[in-house]
Design an enzyme around this catalytic site. Structure first.
Site, mmCIF file in Angstrom:
data_model
loop_
_atom_site.group_PDB
_atom_site.id
_atom_site.type_symbol
_atom_site.label_atom_id
_atom_site.label_comp_id
_atom_site.label_asym_id
_atom_site.label_seq_id
_atom_site.Cartn_x
_atom_site.Cartn_y
_atom_site.Cartn_z
ATOM 1 N N LYS A 56 0.822 -1.212 0.000
ATOM 2 C CA LYS A 56 0.000 0.000 0.000
ATOM 3 C C LYS A 56 0.853 1.258 0.000
ATOM 4 O O LYS A 56 0.513 2.237 -0.661
ATOM 5 C CB LYS A 56 -0.950 0.011 1.200
ATOM 6 C CG LYS A 56 -2.080 -0.997 1.037
ATOM 7 C CD LYS A 56 -3.173 -0.806 2.055
ATOM 8 C CE LYS A 56 -4.267 -1.834 1.804
ATOM 9 N NZ LYS A 56 -5.394 -1.698 2.706
ATOM 10 N N LYS A 92 -5.390 -10.409 -6.506
ATOM 11 C CA LYS A 92 -6.651 -10.492 -5.759
ATOM 12 C C LYS A 92 -7.557 -9.328 -6.143
ATOM 13 O O LYS A 92 -7.082 -8.240 -6.490
ATOM 14 C CB LYS A 92 -6.389 -10.510 -4.252
ATOM 15 C CG LYS A 92 -6.025 -9.188 -3.637
ATOM 16 C CD LYS A 92 -6.295 -9.145 -2.129
ATOM 17 C CE LYS A 92 -6.191 -7.693 -1.674
ATOM 18 N NZ LYS A 92 -6.702 -7.401 -0.377
ATOM 19 N N LYS A 124 -10.151 -3.177 -3.859
ATOM 20 C CA LYS A 124 -10.681 -1.865 -4.239
ATOM 21 C C LYS A 124 -9.579 -0.921 -4.671
ATOM 22 O O LYS A 124 -9.800 -0.055 -5.498
ATOM 23 C CB LYS A 124 -11.505 -1.268 -3.110
ATOM 24 C CG LYS A 124 -10.710 -0.910 -1.901
ATOM 25 C CD LYS A 124 -11.520 -0.064 -0.956
ATOM 26 C CE LYS A 124 -10.614 0.495 0.107
ATOM 27 N NZ LYS A 124 -9.989 -0.517 0.968
#
Ligand code: AQP
Length: 332
Positions: free
Chosen positions: A112, A195, A198
């Site tokens: 992230k 995967k 969002k």
């Protein structure tokens, strides 16, 4: 009854199919057999920038979707994380027990922060897994129903619980991950190597449960498969087809073996069109139930207040014991 605890972020508005099949679906089943605590993790949501009005709306929206998916307030404890201040309080204690190197090894943070740009990632994003440790330990959870991407965070939870117990005396239950092999990782419809997520998926690869059913059906029909024509479950050679089979099998309660038989000699179009129909059948009542719940925010808020009260009773007890063991002077 063994206890389960899990949470979901109110960041994206709609839940996606990965959230539902990987986690929320299990939450619904486990409330029948376990002492279940489920929360909307708004403290986690602010680790990336959030608009205040949107965060508030999305928190209610997340709670409404959990109820629409089948959580029943009389069978589980459903609450909002920030309503229980003990999460942040135990989070601090856990921060002081975590090695900097240990936290730096969390792959979700690495992914992230790389996506955001290292300079823009916050310290909150860095310590996110440690707050998650506190979330779980506060309730002395035996099991944590989550997707595969959370396995490393549950391992960290076990490590820190053990460390605390060794240093200060037995205090915390060591939790086990509850991750289903079949649905622990649902893949992106356009890129079945990654995967469904969002933040990493493209709009076409991501199925949002609150999308127009027509849009969802279209995304399923244009899912990436392969140049072969055989419908067979083989995640290595045929990741796209296997992902569709997993989703179809879970939504319709038909085994993958049975589906392979059903589609023998048929093309991918048949599978996609049946799955599109199954998806529409699933999301149509889900969307209207969510809307009904949102139309009555007072009932929703009071249900969350009751949940927070039940959660706090457990959390306060664990925090008091932790503070005592650490050596904090009690406030008289
Ligand atoms: N693709 C997935 N397959 C199976 N389980 C999944 N989960 C998420 N994606 C998949 C599980 O959903 C639960 C809630 O996760 P969250 O609170 O992290 O929700 P999110 O932020 O909406 O999930 P994303 O899409 O995974 O977010 P980003 O892109 O920010 O990383 C968890 O139990 C999770 O394992």
């Amino acid at each position: 009854r063994p206890r389960v605890l899990s949470g979901i972020q109110p960041t994206s508005g709609s839940f996606h199919l990965g959230n539902y099949l990987g986690a929320v679906r299990q939450w619904v089943a486990l409330q029948e057999t376990h002492d279940a605590f489920y929360m909307v993790v708004d403290l986690h949501a602010i680790t990336i920038p959030q608009d205040p009005a949107e965060l508030r709306a999305n928190t209610r929206l997340a709670a409404a979707q959990l109820l629409a998916a089948g959580l029943a307030p009389e069978r589980c404890t459903l609450f909002v994380q920030s309503h229980v201040p003990e999460h942040a309080q135990l989070g601090w204690v856990m921060n002081c027990l975590t090695g900097f190197g240990e936290a730096s090894r969390m792959t979700q943070f690495k992914d992230k922060s790389a996506r955001q740009g290292a300079d823009r990632a916050t310290v909150g994003l860095f310590t996110y897994p440690v707050l998650q440790v506190a979330d779980i330990l506060l309730y002395q959870a035996d099991q944590v129903p989550v997707g595969e991407d959370q396995r490393q965070h549950i391992e960290l939870t076990r490590d820190l619980a053990e460390r605390f117990n060794t240093r200060f005396g037995p205090t915390f239950t060591l939790p086990a991950p509850y991750i289903l092999k079949e649905t622990g990782k649902i893949y992106d419809l356009q890129d079945p190597q990654i995967k469904m997520s969002k933040s990493a998926s493209t709009p076409k690869g991501l199925v949002n449960l609150l999308d127009e059913p027509k849009v969802t059906a279209k995304k399923v029909r244009s899912a990436v498969t392969d140049t072969d024509t055989v419908i067979r479950f083989d995640p290595v050679e045929k990741p796209g087809v296997s992902n569709l089979l997993t989703i179809q099998s879970t939504l319709t309660g038909t085994s993958v073996a049975e589906l392979e038989q059903r589609y023998e000699g048929k093309g991918y179009g048949a599978l996609k069109s049946d799955l599109a129909e199954a998806m529409v059948d699933f999301v149509t009542p889900f969307r209207s139930r969510t809307q009904e719940l949102l139309d009555d925010p007072e009932t929703l808020d009071s249900l969350l207040a009751k949940g927070a009260e039940k959660a706090r009773a457990v959390a306060a007890e664990t925090l008091a014991e932790t503070y005592d063991r650490v050596g904090f002077l009690p406030a008289k």
